[in-house]
Design a protein around this motif. Structure first.
Motif, PDB file in Angstrom:
ATOM      1  N   ASN A 157      -5.751 -19.329 -25.558  1.00 10.33           N
ATOM      2  CA  ASN A 157      -4.616 -20.447 -25.222  1.00 10.33           C
ATOM      3  C   ASN A 157      -3.756 -20.659 -26.360  1.00 10.33           C
ATOM      4  O   ASN A 157      -3.151 -21.569 -26.165  1.00 10.33           O
ATOM      5  CB  ASN A 157      -5.358 -21.471 -24.463  1.00 10.33           C
TER       6      ASN A 157
ATOM      7  N   HIS B 135      -4.380 -26.835 -25.613  1.00 11.56           N
ATOM      8  CA  HIS B 135      -3.303 -26.124 -25.909  1.00 11.56           C
ATOM      9  C   HIS B 135      -3.566 -25.569 -27.279  1.00 11.56           C
ATOM     10  O   HIS B 135      -3.631 -26.363 -28.140  1.00 11.56           O
ATOM     11  CB  HIS B 135      -2.127 -27.028 -25.761  1.00 11.56           C
TER      12      HIS B 135
ATOM     13  N   SER C 145      -0.026 -21.184 -25.617  1.00  7.70           N
ATOM     14  CA  SER C 145       0.440 -22.433 -25.023  1.00  7.70           C
ATOM     15  C   SER C 145       0.624 -23.646 -25.967  1.00  7.70           C
ATOM     16  O   SER C 145      -0.425 -24.017 -26.574  1.00  7.70           O
ATOM     17  CB  SER C 145      -0.577 -22.558 -23.884  1.00  7.70           C
ATOM     18  N   LEU C 146       1.844 -24.070 -26.116  1.00  6.77           N
ATOM     19  CA  LEU C 146       2.012 -25.134 -26.991  1.00  6.77           C
ATOM     20  C   LEU C 146       1.741 -26.629 -26.267  1.00  6.77           C
ATOM     21  O   LEU C 146       1.574 -27.549 -27.214  1.00  6.77           O
ATOM     22  CB  LEU C 146       3.368 -25.304 -27.443  1.00  6.77           C
ATOM     23  N   TRP C 147       1.790 -26.536 -24.786  1.00  5.69           N
ATOM     24  CA  TRP C 147       1.781 -27.956 -24.174  1.00  5.69           C
ATOM     25  C   TRP C 147       0.512 -28.019 -23.186  1.00  5.69           C
ATOM     26  O   TRP C 147       0.116 -29.210 -22.966  1.00  5.69           O
ATOM     27  CB  TRP C 147       3.233 -28.156 -23.482  1.00  5.69           C
ATOM     28  N   ARG C 148       0.181 -26.897 -22.634  1.00  3.78           N
ATOM     29  CA  ARG C 148      -0.792 -27.046 -21.437  1.00  3.78           C
ATOM     30  C   ARG C 148      -2.126 -26.637 -22.097  1.00  3.78           C
ATOM     31  O   ARG C 148      -2.273 -25.576 -22.524  1.00  3.78           O
ATOM     32  CB  ARG C 148      -0.231 -25.854 -20.404  1.00  3.78           C
ATOM     33  N   SER C 149      -3.156 -27.520 -21.403  1.00  8.26           N
ATOM     34  CA  SER C 149      -4.489 -27.102 -21.715  1.00  8.26           C
ATOM     35  C   SER C 149      -4.909 -26.468 -20.234  1.00  8.26           C
ATOM     36  O   SER C 149      -4.233 -26.550 -19.203  1.00  8.26           O
ATOM     37  CB  SER C 149      -5.275 -28.414 -21.831  1.00  8.26           C
TER      38      SER C 149
END
Length: 465
Positions: free
Chosen positions: A447, A318, A450-454
């Protein structure tokens, strides 16, 4: 038997303040106070106390009971009229005694009879007045609580009104900001629509729906880049003004926004002249647009890559940006790429770095969103400029001097496919591009939003003759 002297003694103890007005209206009677209570209310308390406590907490003599009963009869019916009184039985001694006691009260008023009952009960029973004081304090406490609750309720109403006013103000401010944002975005969209439309038609020929989606995504990206540039310029101006000690400038950014909006056309003309001069110079060949398409067999593609028949699988953290560097090959003339992800989309774009490659090996570079800031800002600038000039080749140099980054170089970089988010979790995204010359392709998988999802990325790259 009740003697006239006792009756006269009880009457002499009456302490009415306004005996001449006792026969007035109910409003006037309600103003007569005794022990700081309305006389009628105090009389009711005395009657209730007498009924409840007589024979239990208090023990009165027969004569005292006759006096109290006589006062109650006088308070209820007024002076005794023997002609209207019902006849008594021959053996009704108590009735006769009560009637005699009532008759001895003479012509005192009902209010005087009430006060006489209260005074006599107070003299005969010392517990009566403390009981009244306790009841009065309880009533005062209830009144105080009611007033406090009313004050609290009014305070809550005032707070709610203030909150509603504040919410209305915030909502109006948001609506005003939203209107300004839409006006600015509409102005930017009108300026870039034709350039984005030409680019979308090249990417998705004969597919108006995909063209509309691409145009909308490019317009959104262009708007966000424009706002980031404004914020950066405001921050820069603020730092400069703080350094010079100028405190008379408005830092809200509104004036800056207006200046940028008004000077947008001038900037576009200047940059278009720069684009034309670059094309006329002929230093680099014109880059043809890339071909892009999608394939539905996502599961099969992932199995092929996982089994080793593709280039590999990468975990994109992320906030990270993956750059796959693919040098041009002497025996090749065209580059192909395919990629897909698990569950979520990812940003994708293709850049081309001019200059003879120092290696023929494909390499992967991982950077966080806050890493190589200068490089990323240059990417955005090149992307926006490239699109504004109709998707043609732009030769802009990165000025990043970080020696730790593989992207740190002095070679010009052109944009082939701008970065925007692809729904590659539902289908395989593929594309190809003919070599414009010697250099290195930069396949960017972004990416950073996106702060949380890898994201798990499956990709393949290869060249053909």
């Amino acid at each position: 038997m009740i003697s006239p002297d006792n009756v006269e003694l009880s009457l002499r103890n009456l302490s009415l303040d306004n005996t001449s007005n006792c026969s007035g209206s109910d409003n006037e009677e309600s103003k007569i106070l005794k022990w700081n209570l309305p006389l009628k209310d105090l009389y009711r308390l005395a009657c209730n106390f007498y009924k409840e406590k007589s024979g239990k907490a208090i023990h009165l003599s027969y004569e005292d009971n006759l006096k109290l009963v006589a006062f109650t009869q006088q308070a209820a019916h007024g002076p005794l009229d023997p002609a209207k009184a019902p006849p008594l039985g021959m053996f009704d001694v108590i009735g006769k005694d009560r009637r005699i006691a009532w008759q001895h009260l003479g012509t005192i008023t009902k209010l005087q009879a009430m006060e006489g009952f209260i005074d006599l009960l107070d003299r005969l029973c010392p517990l009566f007045k403390p009981t009244v004081e306790a009841i009065k304090k309880d009533r005062e406490e209830k009144v105080r609580q009611a007033q406090a609750e009313e004050a609290h309720r009014r305070e809550q109403l005032e707070k709610e009104k203030e909150k509603l006013v504040e919410l209305k103000r915030i909502e109006d401010e948001r609506n005003r900001e939203e209107i300004q944002r839409r006006q600015l975005q509409d102005a930017l969209n009108q300026q870039t629509y034709h350039q984005f439309k030409e680019y979308a038609e090249k990417q998705f020929p004969g597919n108006p729906e995909q063209q509309a989606v691409l145009i909308r995504q490019l317009q959104n990206e262009h708007y966000h880049q424009y706002m980031q540039q404004l914020q950066a310029q405001v921050a820069s101006n603020y730092s400069q003004l703080r350094a010079t000690g100028d405190n008379e400038v408005d830092f809200s950014g509104n004036q800056l926004l207006d200046q940028n909006a008004s000077s947008k056309e001038v900037g576009q003309l200047e940059y278009k002249e720069q684009c034309d001069s670059d094309e006329e110079s002929g230093e680099y060949a014109v880059i043809n647009p890339a071909n892009m398409w999608t394939k539905p067999d996502v599961k099969l593609f992932k199995q092929e890559v996982t089994s080793g028949k593709g280039d590999g699988v990468i975990r994109v953290g992320h906030g990270d940006i993956i750059t796959v560097r693919v040098p041009t090959h002497e025996g090749g003339s065209c580059l192909f790429w395919e990629f897909a992800t698990d569950n979520y989309d990812i940003g994708f774009g293709v850049y081309f770095e001019w200059g003879k490659p120092v290696t023929t090996e494909v390499s992967v570079h991982v950077s966080e969103s806050d890493e190589d800031d200068d490089t990323l800002e240059d990417d955005e600038a090149v992307c926006a400029d490239d699109l504004e000039c109709g998707g043609q080749q732009q030769h802009k140099q990165y000025n990043n001097t970080s020696s730790s980054s593989p992207l740190a170089n002095s070679n010009p970089i052109s944009i082939i496919v701008p970065i925007y988010r692809r729904e590659c979790q539902t289908e395989v995204y593929a594309g190809s591009h003919s070599y414009p010359g010697e250099g290195t392709y930069l396949l960017k998988f972004d990416n950073s939003y996106s702060l949380w999802r890898s994201k798990t990325l499956y990709y393949k790259v290869f060249y053909t003759r």
